[in-house]
Design an enzyme around this catalytic site. Structure first.
Site, short mmCIF file in Angstrom:
data_model
loop_
_atom_site.label_atom_id
_atom_site.label_comp_id
_atom_site.label_asym_id
_atom_site.label_seq_id
_atom_site.Cartn_x
_atom_site.Cartn_y
_atom_site.Cartn_z
N ASP A 129 1.57 5.29 1.43
CA ASP A 129 1.32 6.16 2.38
C ASP A 129 1.95 7.32 1.76
OD1 ASP A 129 0.02 4.73 4.81
OD2 ASP A 129 1.71 3.47 4.49
N ASP A 151 9.03 4.01 12.94
CA ASP A 151 9.95 2.84 13.67
C ASP A 151 11.03 2.76 13.29
OD1 ASP A 151 8.66 1.89 11.49
OD2 ASP A 151 7.40 0.39 12.41
N ASP A 177 0.87 -0.98 0.07
CA ASP A 177 0.04 -0.09 0.16
C ASP A 177 0.87 1.43 0.16
OD1 ASP A 177 0.98 0.25 2.71
OD2 ASP A 177 -0.74 -0.84 3.35
P1 ATP Z 1 3.54 -2.81 4.97
O1 ATP Z 1 2.68 -1.76 4.54
O2 ATP Z 1 4.54 -3.38 3.82
O3 ATP Z 1 3.11 -3.55 6.10
P2 ATP Z 1 4.84 -0.34 6.14
O4 ATP Z 1 5.99 -0.07 6.64
O5 ATP Z 1 4.17 0.43 5.21
O6 ATP Z 1 4.72 -1.84 5.87
P3 ATP Z 1 2.47 0.30 7.69
O7 ATP Z 1 1.59 -0.21 8.74
O8 ATP Z 1 1.79 0.50 6.38
O9 ATP Z 1 3.87 -0.38 7.31
O10 ATP Z 1 2.95 1.72 8.20
C1 ATP Z 1 3.55 2.85 7.22
C2 ATP Z 1 4.27 3.59 7.89
O11 ATP Z 1 3.97 4.11 9.08
C3 ATP Z 1 5.72 2.70 8.42
O12 ATP Z 1 6.43 2.51 7.41
C4 ATP Z 1 6.24 3.62 9.40
O13 ATP Z 1 6.94 4.64 9.00
C5 ATP Z 1 5.10 3.98 10.21
N1 ATP Z 1 4.61 3.36 11.39
C6 ATP Z 1 3.64 2.42 11.07
N2 ATP Z 1 3.36 1.65 12.33
C7 ATP Z 1 4.02 2.36 13.20
C8 ATP Z 1 4.43 2.12 14.62
N3 ATP Z 1 4.08 1.07 15.16
N4 ATP Z 1 5.49 3.01 15.07
C9 ATP Z 1 6.07 3.80 14.39
N5 ATP Z 1 5.80 4.10 12.97
C10 ATP Z 1 5.09 3.20 12.42
MG MG Z 2 2.36 0.27 4.19
#
Ligand code: ATP
Ligand code: MG
Length: 419
Positions: free
Chosen positions: A31, A108, A29
Site C-alpha cells: 500500500d 489501526d 501486498d
Molecule cells: P495484510 O495485508 O498483511 O493483511 P495490512 O496491515 O497491510 O496487513 P491491509 O488490510 O492491507 O492490512 O491494510 C493496509 C493498512 O491500512 C493497514 O496496515 C492499516 O494501516 C490500514 N487499515 C486497514 N484496515 C484498517 C482498519 N479497519 N482500521 C484502521 N486502519 C486500517
Molecule cells: Mg496489506
C-alpha cells in the site's frame, strides 16, 4: 514511489508492506499513500485504475502485482461527529483527504502506521510503532475501546495479526476485546466474510481460531458451531475443526490450493450434526440432515454472507457423508462417480480422524479410491455380502451379482481440491 516522487509528490509505503519487510517477512501486498489526488495518480500511471466510490483510490498494476495507491486521508472523526458515526460510535463515512500527519491517526495498530519513503530511505514513525514492532506488541493507536467501536473489524484484525505475526495484543487493547464482541453484529456480513477468509485461508487458521475462541469472538461469527464446541469439549467437533484448520495451514505452507467451501464445510459441520440430532426424531435421518444443513447455512449466510458458489459445494460435501457407510458395489461406484466425491472423501477422512466415522470405513474407501477398476469391483462385490455398510433391508437387496468391470468409472485428476 519513484515516479510520484519525481513528479513532485510525496509517496510512502505504509501498512503491512513496511511492517512485514521490517520483520523480514514477505509482504502480502503493498500500500502506498501520497498527497497526489486520484486524478493525478491516474495521469502518472497508464496502468492505474480508479476504484471506490466513497473514497476513491488507485490500483496500479505492475505485472501480477497490484499496488494500492491512496491519497492521505483526513481525521476519521471530525467536528460533525454525529453525521459520520452511529450511536455505537461506528464510522460510516471516512472520505476526506488530508495530510500525512492526519492520515496516521486513522490507521489501526502502531505497527501498521510506519511510513517508508524513498526520498531519504527513512521510516517515519509518529506513534512509536518501531518500538512495538521490536517488542512484538499490537497496540491500537488512540483509545482502544473507541477504536474498536469506530470499526469493530479491528477486533478481528487484532486476532489475525496476533496469529500471523506471533505478536501479543497489548493488555490495554485486550480487555475491550473481551467486552465488545457484540459490536461485530453491526458489521456488514460481506465484510465479515472477507475477514474470515483472511483469517482462515492465509496459513494461520488454527492459531486464529484459538485466539478467536479465547476472546469470545468465534461465537459472534459462528454461533451454532460455538454452541456445539462448548457442549462437547472432548467430543469430535473440537478435533474436527482443529484438524481441518491445521490441514489448511499445512496446505498453504506447501503452496497447495485451499478452498473456502471445504473450510466452511468443516467450520459448520459441528453445528449441522448438533442440529440434525435435534431434528432426527421428528424427521428421520436423511431429511434431518437436509434440514439441518439448510438451517445452518441460512444462519451462517446471515452472519458472514457465504456466497452461493461456496455454500452449494459445501452442502454437497455434507449431503454425501451418509453414503460412505453404504459400500456395496453399485452404491459405492455411484458415490465414487459423483463430481464432488474427492472433496467428500477428504471430508469423511477428517471425520474419521476426529473419531466420528469408524476406521474401517475410512480404510475401505482409501483402498477403493486408490485402486484401479479391478480393485474397486472386488471391494464393491465383497461389500455386497457384508451386513455392515449396507443399510438396505435384506429383502430389497439385489440378489443378482454385478457384471465385472461395470463398477467405478475411470477418473482423471480429481477436480475438487480439499483444504
Ligand atoms: P495484510 O495485508 O498483511 O493483511 P495490512 O496491515 O497491510 O496487513 P491491509 O488490510 O492491507 O492490512 O491494510 C493496509 C493498512 O491500512 C493497514 O496496515 C492499516 O494501516 C490500514 N487499515 C486497514 N484496515 C484498517 C482498519 N479497519 N482500521 C484502521 N486502519 C486500517
Ligand atoms: Mg496489506
Amino acid at each position: 514511489m519513484y515516479r510520484l516522487h519525481e513528479a513532485g509528490f510525496q509517496a510512502y509505503l505504509v501498512g503491512g508492506g513496511v511492517r512485514d519487510l521490517l520483520l523480514g517477512r514477505e509482504p502480502k501486498d503493498f500500500d502506498v499513500v501520497t498527497d497526489a489526488r486520484p486524478a493525478q495518480i491516474k495521469e502518472l500511471f497508464r496502468n492505474a485504475r480508479l476504484i471506490g466510490r466513497r473514497f476513491v483510490l488507485a490500483h496500479v498494476q505492475f505485472g501480477q502485482e497490484v499496488i494500492e495507491v491512496a491519497t492521505f486521508r483526513g481525521q476519521s472523526v471530525g467536528e460533525d461527529n454525529t453525521d459520520r458515526v452511529t450511536v455505537d460510535g461506528m464510522i460510516l463515512r471516512d472520505n476526506v483527504y488530508g495530510t500525512m500527519d492526519e492520515d496516521v491517526w486513522r490507521r489501526d495498530f502502531t505497527v501498521n502506521a510506519l511510513y517508508y519513503t524513498i526520498a531519504d530511505f527513512s521510516v517515519v514513525d509518529y506513534v512509536n510503532g518501531m518500538a512495538d514492532l521490536k517488542a512484538g506488541v499490537l497496540r491500537l493507536i488512540g483509545e482502544p475501546e473507541q477504536r474498536y467501536r469506530e470499526d469493530p473489524v479491528r477486533m478481528l484484525r487484532a486476532v489475525r495479526f496476533a496469529a500471523k505475526l506471533g505478536f501479543r495484543i497489548d493488555p490495554s487493547c485486550e480487555r475491550p476485546l473481551l467486552e465488545n464482541g457484540n459490536l461485530l453484529e453491526a458489521v456488514p456480513p460481506a465484510r465479515l466474510f472477507e475477514e474470515v477468509l483472511k483469517m482462515f485461508l492465509a496459513g494461520d487458521a488454527l492459531k486464529s481460531f484459538e485466539l478467536l475462541r479465547h476472546y469470545d469472538l468465534f461465537g459472534r461469527l459462528f454461533p451454532s458451531t460455538e454452541a456445539a464446541l462448548a457442549e462437547e469439549v472432548d467430543g469430535f467437533p473440537n478435533l474436527l475443526v482443529a484438524n481441518a484448520l491445521r490441514n489448511t495451514d499445512t496446505r498453504v505452507a506447501e503452496d497447495k490450493p485451499v478452498t473456502p467451501a471445504f473450510m466452511f464445510a468443516a467450520l459448520l459441520w459441528p453445528a449441522v450434526v448438533r442440529r440434525r440430532l435435534a431434528l432426527e426424531g421428528r424427521l428421520g435421518a436423511a431429511p434431518a440432515l437436509q434440514q439441518a444443513a439448510t438451517d445452518c447455512v441460512r444462519e451462517a449466510v446471515e452472519r458472514v454472507s457465504i456466497p452461493r458458489r461456496f455454500s452449494m459445494p459445501m452442502q454437497e460435501i455434507w449431503g454425501l457423508q451418509d453414503r460412505f457407510v453404504q459400500r456395496n458395489g453399485k452404491r459405492a461406484a455411484r458415490l465414487y462417480a459423483h463430481p464432488r466425491f474427492r472433496a467428500a472423501y477428504d471430508f469423511m477422512l477428517l471425520r474419521a480422524e476426529a473419531g466420528e466415522v469408524d476406521e474401517d470405513t475410512a480404510r475401505w474407501w482409501t483402498e477403493y479410491q486408490a485402486g484401479d477398476d479391478q480393485v474397486r469391483t472386488t471391494l464393491g462385490d465383497a461389500a455386497v455380502n457384508e451386513v455392515v455398510g449396507d443399510d438396505t433391508p435384506p429383502a430389497q437387496r439385489p440378489r443378482r451379482r454385478r457384471r465385472r468391470g461395470g463398477g467405478g468409472r475411470g477418473r482423471g485428476g480429481h477436480g475438487a481440491s480439499a483444504a
